[in-house]
Design a protein around this motif. Sequence first.
Motif, PDB file in Angstrom:
ATOM      1  N   ILE A 131       0.961  -0.696  -0.214  1.00 62.86           N
ATOM      2  CA  ILE A 131      -0.207   0.160  -0.163  1.00 62.86           C
ATOM      3  C   ILE A 131       1.032   1.095  -0.482  1.00 62.86           C
ATOM      4  O   ILE A 131       1.997   0.925   0.178  1.00 62.86           O
ATOM      5  CB  ILE A 131      -1.069  -0.513   1.034  1.00 62.86           C
ATOM      6  CG1 ILE A 131      -0.559   0.107   2.659  1.00 62.86           C
ATOM      7  CG2 ILE A 131      -1.691  -1.538   0.969  1.00 62.86           C
ATOM      8  CD1 ILE A 131      -0.850   0.242   4.097  1.00 62.86           C
ATOM      9  N   ALA A 132       0.152   2.391  -0.537  1.00 62.73           N
ATOM     10  CA  ALA A 132       1.026   3.316  -0.688  1.00 62.73           C
ATOM     11  C   ALA A 132       1.646   3.715   0.406  1.00 62.73           C
ATOM     12  O   ALA A 132       0.906   3.644   1.678  1.00 62.73           O
ATOM     13  CB  ALA A 132       0.645   4.559  -1.462  1.00 62.73           C
ATOM     14  N   GLY A 133       3.055   4.220   1.235  1.00 60.17           N
ATOM     15  CA  GLY A 133       3.549   4.636   2.213  1.00 60.17           C
ATOM     16  C   GLY A 133       4.542   3.164   2.799  1.00 60.17           C
ATOM     17  O   GLY A 133       4.764   3.738   3.326  1.00 60.17           O
ATOM     18  N   SER A 134       3.885   2.038   2.081  1.00 53.13           N
ATOM     19  CA  SER A 134       4.916   0.735   2.465  1.00 53.13           C
ATOM     20  C   SER A 134       5.455   0.556   1.862  1.00 53.13           C
ATOM     21  O   SER A 134       5.856   1.174   1.011  1.00 53.13           O
ATOM     22  CB  SER A 134       3.446  -0.104   3.640  1.00 53.13           C
ATOM     23  OG  SER A 134       4.680  -1.199   3.938  1.00 53.13           O
ATOM     24  N   PHE A 135       6.121  -0.914   1.972  1.00 47.86           N
ATOM     25  CA  PHE A 135       6.759  -1.278   0.911  1.00 47.86           C
ATOM     26  C   PHE A 135       6.391  -3.280   0.918  1.00 47.86           C
ATOM     27  O   PHE A 135       6.220  -3.307   1.613  1.00 47.86           O
ATOM     28  CB  PHE A 135       7.427  -1.050   1.443  1.00 47.86           C
ATOM     29  CG  PHE A 135       8.790  -2.064   3.208  1.00 47.86           C
ATOM     30  CD1 PHE A 135       7.876  -1.452   3.799  1.00 47.86           C
ATOM     31  CD2 PHE A 135       9.241  -2.426   3.207  1.00 47.86           C
ATOM     32  CE1 PHE A 135       8.506  -1.896   5.042  1.00 47.86           C
ATOM     33  CE2 PHE A 135       9.648  -4.274   4.270  1.00 47.86           C
ATOM     34  CZ  PHE A 135       8.604  -3.080   5.312  1.00 47.86           C
ATOM     35  N   VAL A 136       7.081  -3.615  -0.300  1.00 46.00           N
ATOM     36  CA  VAL A 136       6.890  -4.656  -0.597  1.00 46.00           C
ATOM     37  C   VAL A 136       7.223  -5.676   0.446  1.00 46.00           C
ATOM     38  O   VAL A 136       8.715  -5.270   0.301  1.00 46.00           O
ATOM     39  CB  VAL A 136       7.542  -5.134  -1.920  1.00 46.00           C
ATOM     40  CG1 VAL A 136       7.179  -6.699  -2.363  1.00 46.00           C
ATOM     41  CG2 VAL A 136       6.466  -5.399  -3.549  1.00 46.00           C
ATOM     42  N   GLY A 137       6.496  -7.091   1.188  1.00 47.83           N
ATOM     43  CA  GLY A 137       6.933  -7.736   1.687  1.00 47.83           C
ATOM     44  C   GLY A 137       6.718  -7.365   3.533  1.00 47.83           C
ATOM     45  O   GLY A 137       7.418  -7.849   4.423  1.00 47.83           O
ATOM     46  N   ALA A 138       6.176  -5.773   3.834  1.00 44.61           N
ATOM     47  CA  ALA A 138       5.992  -5.363   4.851  1.00 44.61           C
ATOM     48  C   ALA A 138       5.629  -6.233   5.902  1.00 44.61           C
ATOM     49  O   ALA A 138       5.385  -6.167   7.089  1.00 44.61           O
ATOM     50  CB  ALA A 138       4.901  -3.756   4.455  1.00 44.61           C
ATOM     51  N   GLY A 139       4.543  -7.289   5.694  1.00 47.71           N
ATOM     52  CA  GLY A 139       4.180  -7.905   6.358  1.00 47.71           C
ATOM     53  C   GLY A 139       4.092  -8.956   6.387  1.00 47.71           C
ATOM     54  O   GLY A 139       4.125  -9.474   7.816  1.00 47.71           O
ATOM     55  N   LEU A 140       5.375  -9.173   6.287  1.00 52.14           N
ATOM     56  CA  LEU A 140       6.206 -10.415   6.978  1.00 52.14           C
ATOM     57  C   LEU A 140       7.308 -10.212   8.078  1.00 52.14           C
ATOM     58  O   LEU A 140       7.372 -10.900   8.905  1.00 52.14           O
ATOM     59  CB  LEU A 140       7.870 -10.353   5.476  1.00 52.14           C
ATOM     60  CG  LEU A 140       8.668 -11.581   5.308  1.00 52.14           C
ATOM     61  CD1 LEU A 140       7.591 -13.108   5.961  1.00 52.14           C
ATOM     62  CD2 LEU A 140       9.241 -11.868   4.959  1.00 52.14           C
ATOM     63  N   PHE A 141       7.158  -8.441   8.168  1.00 51.65           N
ATOM     64  CA  PHE A 141       8.223  -7.501   9.745  1.00 51.65           C
ATOM     65  C   PHE A 141       6.555  -7.447  10.653  1.00 51.65           C
ATOM     66  O   PHE A 141       7.808  -6.594  10.780  1.00 51.65           O
ATOM     67  CB  PHE A 141       9.048  -7.398   9.195  1.00 51.65           C
ATOM     68  CG  PHE A 141      10.065  -7.820   7.859  1.00 51.65           C
ATOM     69  CD1 PHE A 141      10.817  -8.418   8.162  1.00 51.65           C
ATOM     70  CD2 PHE A 141       9.781  -7.448   6.001  1.00 51.65           C
ATOM     71  CE1 PHE A 141      11.510  -9.592   7.643  1.00 51.65           C
ATOM     72  CE2 PHE A 141      10.800  -8.417   5.475  1.00 51.65           C
ATOM     73  CZ  PHE A 141      10.966  -9.018   5.368  1.00 51.65           C
ATOM     74  N   ALA A 142       5.834  -7.928   9.855  1.00 53.45           N
ATOM     75  CA  ALA A 142       5.118  -7.003  11.132  1.00 53.45           C
ATOM     76  C   ALA A 142       4.606  -7.627  12.104  1.00 53.45           C
ATOM     77  O   ALA A 142       4.829  -8.510  12.309  1.00 53.45           O
ATOM     78  CB  ALA A 142       3.357  -7.321  10.222  1.00 53.45           C
TER      79      ALA A 142
END
Lengths: 427, 427
Positions: A416-427
């Motif tokens: 999503i705008a403002g985040s980065f690819v793979g962010a969910g992996l590090f949540a």
Amino acid sequence: MTDPSEASEGVSRRGLLGLALGAGAAGIALGAGAGAAAGVAVGRSREREGAASAYAFFGEHQAGITTPVQQHLHFASFDMMARTDRDDLISLLQDWSYAASRMTQGLEVSATGAVLGSPQAPPDDTGEALGLPAAGLTITIGFGPTLFELDGTDRYGIAAQRPDGLRKLPAFLGDDLDPGASNGDLCIQACADDPQVAVHAIRNLSRIAFGRATIRWSQLGFGRTSKTTAAQATPRNLFGFKDGTANILSDDAAALDEYVWAAASDSPAWLAGGSYLVARKIGMIIESWDRVRLAEQDAIIGRDKGEGAPLSGGDEFTEPDFARTDAAGTPLISATSHVRLAHPEFNGGIRILRRGYNFVDGNTDLGRLDAGLFFLSYQRSPEQFVTLQRALSTDTMNEYIRHIGSGIWAIPPGAIAGSFVGAGLFA
Amino acid sequence: MTDPSEASEGVSRRGLLGLALGAGAAGIALGAGAGAAAGVAVGRSREREGAASAYAFFGEHQAGITTPVQQHLHFASFDMMARTDRDDLISLLQDWSYAASRMTQGLEVSATGAVLGSPQAPPDDTGEALGLPAAGLTITIGFGPTLFELDGTDRYGIAAQRPDGLRKLPAFLGDDLDPGASNGDLCIQACADDPQVAVHAIRNLSRIAFGRATIRWSQLGFGRTSKTTAAQATPRNLFGFKDGTANILSDDAAALDEYVWAAASDSPAWLAGGSYLVARKIGMIIESWDRVRLAEQDAIIGRDKGEGAPLSGGDEFTEPDFARTDAAGTPLISATSHVRLAHPEFNGGIRILRRGYNFVDGNTDLGRLDAGLFFLSYQRSPEQFVTLQRALSTDTMNEYIRHIGSGIWAIPPGAIAGSFVGAGLFA
């Protein structure tokens, strides 16, 4: 330069992107992305042959999967460098996402780019795409099995989140794999309608990775061998046959959900809306193929070379009739033909989304073209590719090809705008 | 297959082009070239991204020299096979000319092409360009020094006709030449706006050469690094700088006569209206270049990276003022800058017509892009290139490049319809 800690310092000293590497800062910069375009004095605006489309980087899915297949590919596999940690990986993905969000809109990697920074510093952008439009550039990022766990080591604290299916592909009959064209911790697929734009993207993303990841292998491709919209003509591979006639198209939401997008029901939450990418570098022994008589070429493929119609009759888009026989009772489409073995009716109901390219890497010492198909497929589960590839073990085409490279990566959903690819992996 | 006499029989048995190899037969077929288009049922007619221009193959000069530079290159160097004779060479040039005259018009290599021949024979055409337009394809054929004389042997009875200047280029400072990317008896430059069309041309011409000549080395290129018309924007090389600003343009007849076309006054009669082609594969150490600060990059080139204007002021097309100094008396354009050393004012009055391309051949084991400039230049005399290259010996840019391939070929004039490239050499 070979000491990673030193290299890492080099990156921060240079201030490559002129922004802090934390998620917050990246978020601000990303949010300003669209508006920043107007502020770039030396824009990439001039006309050039090829499409001038720009595809959004942010969204539910990563671009470059169902996007209308572009004419050119630069694909790169990366390995993380020794002694990198979780923060290095996160900052790399943030920096890649930030630069990708700009380059896909026809902008340079940063606001100062190639020529607007301090004359006393190396430019942020290497400059060879100055003046060129976005050219339909998409940048698609993937995570290989070794990113999660390498030799039993959980380098980045993500081993527990590795999807069950994300493991090195099994050996297949006829594999002749070069480790120098296989696997990798990360991958980037850059597709564009101008090769200079695709090359510029990989070059700058590789540069941004300095001190954190390094290119393991890479591949250029041309002449897309598939299509993802009905409006795209079916292209030809280097056997001279139409390729990808039965591909999953971008407007077939049901097929995409069933065969392409990973779902929360059968994959980790961080991967839902993503996919799995399989790359296979398939060398074609084209000089041998070119000596095969036309009727035999048609029989091997199961379609006619001119129109791509199944040998059971009709036109390119007629469904093959595998039961149809000639007067003597012989099936018109051979049991070992490529089209039959690869057909869902005989492969266990499997479909995949193909996105491959032709390649020519010069020539061999014997004066033969070093050429073939760089096969790329997206699927909801790696098992789809494995099942399909095993179904092809008796394919008569195998005499004219050899698999020389292989890799698999999990493709996170879009950021999503403002985040980065793979962010969910590090949540 | 490695026995050339057997291979040669193979060609005639197969009747590759469906025509006798004598000049007369080729002449008839060539004369019918334009009209034959309509007779091809499976034409190369569908639209594809990129220009759909078709350039005449026959004419005063070979196409592919002053032709507006296309976006893609496939270049191949060939060696004649052992035990080939003068008739083999003549028939090869006839067959190449015939196929080239068709492919440049968007046709297949022969009237039966990929799918209209006997199903019980291998097709004449490999088929991957079926459905594609001519895409501006030009095919330019050249003769290397070794074609005339190899190790003191006059294999084809043409040693006496070798132009004095056609000899292996001398060694230059910094040469690091790979024999596998240098020299060759013959060369073919295929340029097109679709790489699949250029690759198809080299592949099929290589196939036609079967039993007579074999590829020694080859190179793919993209993103033309020069222009031959004022309407073409100046492209950028992989250093990120505009390249070819001062190139000789196709409408500058006086400059072409003075610097590009060989004339009867100083070359053998068979070469008048032709030229000399120099190819240099120039590897760029781009990772090192990318770490150079912007002001230093500009100083090395002598132009600014953004606009390509000389550092003495003005815009891209302002003539450099080498006398202009800053307040301290230092020349604004350094004495060792590329633009100054390469300028006619300092190189002995030399100009050449450049036609190079960027290349990326994957990456090195260290994860660096194996990239650079495939330099191609046309000149009236090889001495022009030699003088120019020697003038660059103190170029500060040399720290970031290395010459890894080299070759020189005499480029015969264009063939008249009904004849073939190089016919004058055998008259």
